[in-house]
Design an enzyme around this catalytic site. Structure first.
Site, PDB file in Angstrom:
ATOM      1  CB  VAL A  37      47.812 -18.141  16.219  1.00  0.00           C
ATOM      2  CG1 VAL A  37      48.275 -18.191  17.665  1.00  0.00           C
ATOM      3  CG2 VAL A  37      47.693 -19.529  15.648  1.00  0.00           C
ATOM      4  CB  SER A  38      46.839 -14.273  12.433  1.00  0.00           C
ATOM      5  OG  SER A  38      46.211 -13.435  13.366  1.00  0.00           O
ATOM      6  CB  THR A  39      50.009 -17.251  10.128  1.00  0.00           C
ATOM      7  OG1 THR A  39      50.965 -17.127  11.180  1.00  0.00           O
ATOM      8  CG2 THR A  39      49.669 -15.869   9.579  1.00  0.00           C
ATOM      9  CD  GLN A  98      50.813 -15.869  14.382  1.00  0.00           C
ATOM     10  OE1 GLN A  98      49.638 -16.041  14.118  1.00  0.00           O
ATOM     11  NE2 GLN A  98      51.303 -14.702  14.778  1.00  0.00           N
TER      12      GLN A  98
END
Length: 178
Positions: free
Chosen positions: A8-10, A13
Site C-alpha cells: 500500500v502507498s501510505t 492504509q
C-alpha cells in the site's frame, strides 16, 4: 511455491485485504510493505525477488502494486524469468507469465498503467500551473527564514554551523543567503 507481495502507498492504509487474498490464493510466504510505488527502494519487494526460486510464482493483487512503469515492470520480470520464476496477478487474471497469452496481457496492461500514470502527472501539472497563474499556488511554506540565515552568516558563522543550528542542509543555507 506461491510467494505473495502486497503493498500500500501510505502508512494509514491497510494491507489486510491484500494479504488475506494472497493467502487464500495459496501463497505460503507473503512479503508486504507500506511504501509509495514510485519509490525505487522497496526492501520487501527486493527480499521477495531474492527469495523466489526456480519453479516458484510471485503473486500480487494488481499490477500497480508491483510496478508503476513499463521499464520497472520489464526489468523485474526479466529478473524473475532469469531465475525461472513465474508472475501472476489475482485481480487481473489474464496476467500470468507462465502462459503466452498471459505474457501478452502483461505487456498491454503494463503499457496502459504507465499511460494512466503519465496522464495523472500531466493533469496534476496542469492544475498546479493554473493555480500558479491565479496566484493561489505559492509552493510550500518557508521553513527557514532567509533574513535569519543572512544574519547568522554576517555574525561570522559558517554555512555548516548555520545549517546545524537551524536543522537544515548546507544547500538550504546557501539558497536562503542568495
Amino acid at each position: 511455491m506461491l510467494v505473495g507481495y502486497a503493498r500500500v502507498s501510505t502508512t494509514d492504509q491497510s494491507l489486510n485485504i491484500q494479504i488475506a487474498s494472497l493467502i487464500a490464493a495459496g501463497c505460503e510466504k507473503v512479503f508486504s510493505e507500506k511504501l509509495s510505488g514510485t519509490t525505487s527502494n522497496r526492501p520487501q519487494l527486493q527480499t521477495a525477488m531474492e527469495f523466489v526460486r526456480e519453479g516458484d510464482v510471485l503473486l500480487v493483487m494488481r499490477l500497480d502494486r508491483f510496478a508503476r512503469s513499463n521499464r520497472d515492470l520489464h526489468n523485474m520480470l526479466h529478473q524473475l524469468v532469469a531465475k525461472g520464476v513465474g508472475f501472476r496477478c489475482i485481480e487481473q487474471a489474464g496476467i500470468d507469465t507462465t502462459t503466452s497469452l498471459g505474457k501478452l496481457m502483461l505487456g498491454v496492461l503494463g503499457s496502459v498503467a504507465e499511460f494512466e500514470t503519465d496522464l495523472r502527472r500531466e493533469r496534476q501539472r496542469e492544475g498546479i500551473d493554473a493555480a500558479k497563474a491565479k496566484g493561489a499556488y505559492k509552493g510550500g511554506k518557508a521553513r527557514i527564514d532567509p533574513a535569519r540565515v543572512r544574519a547568522m552568516l554576517s555574525e561570522g558563522m559558517r554555512p555548516g554551523e548555520v545549517a546545524k543550528a537551524l536543522g537544515c542542509s548546507r544547500m538550504t543555507v546557501h539558497r536562503a543567503s542568495a
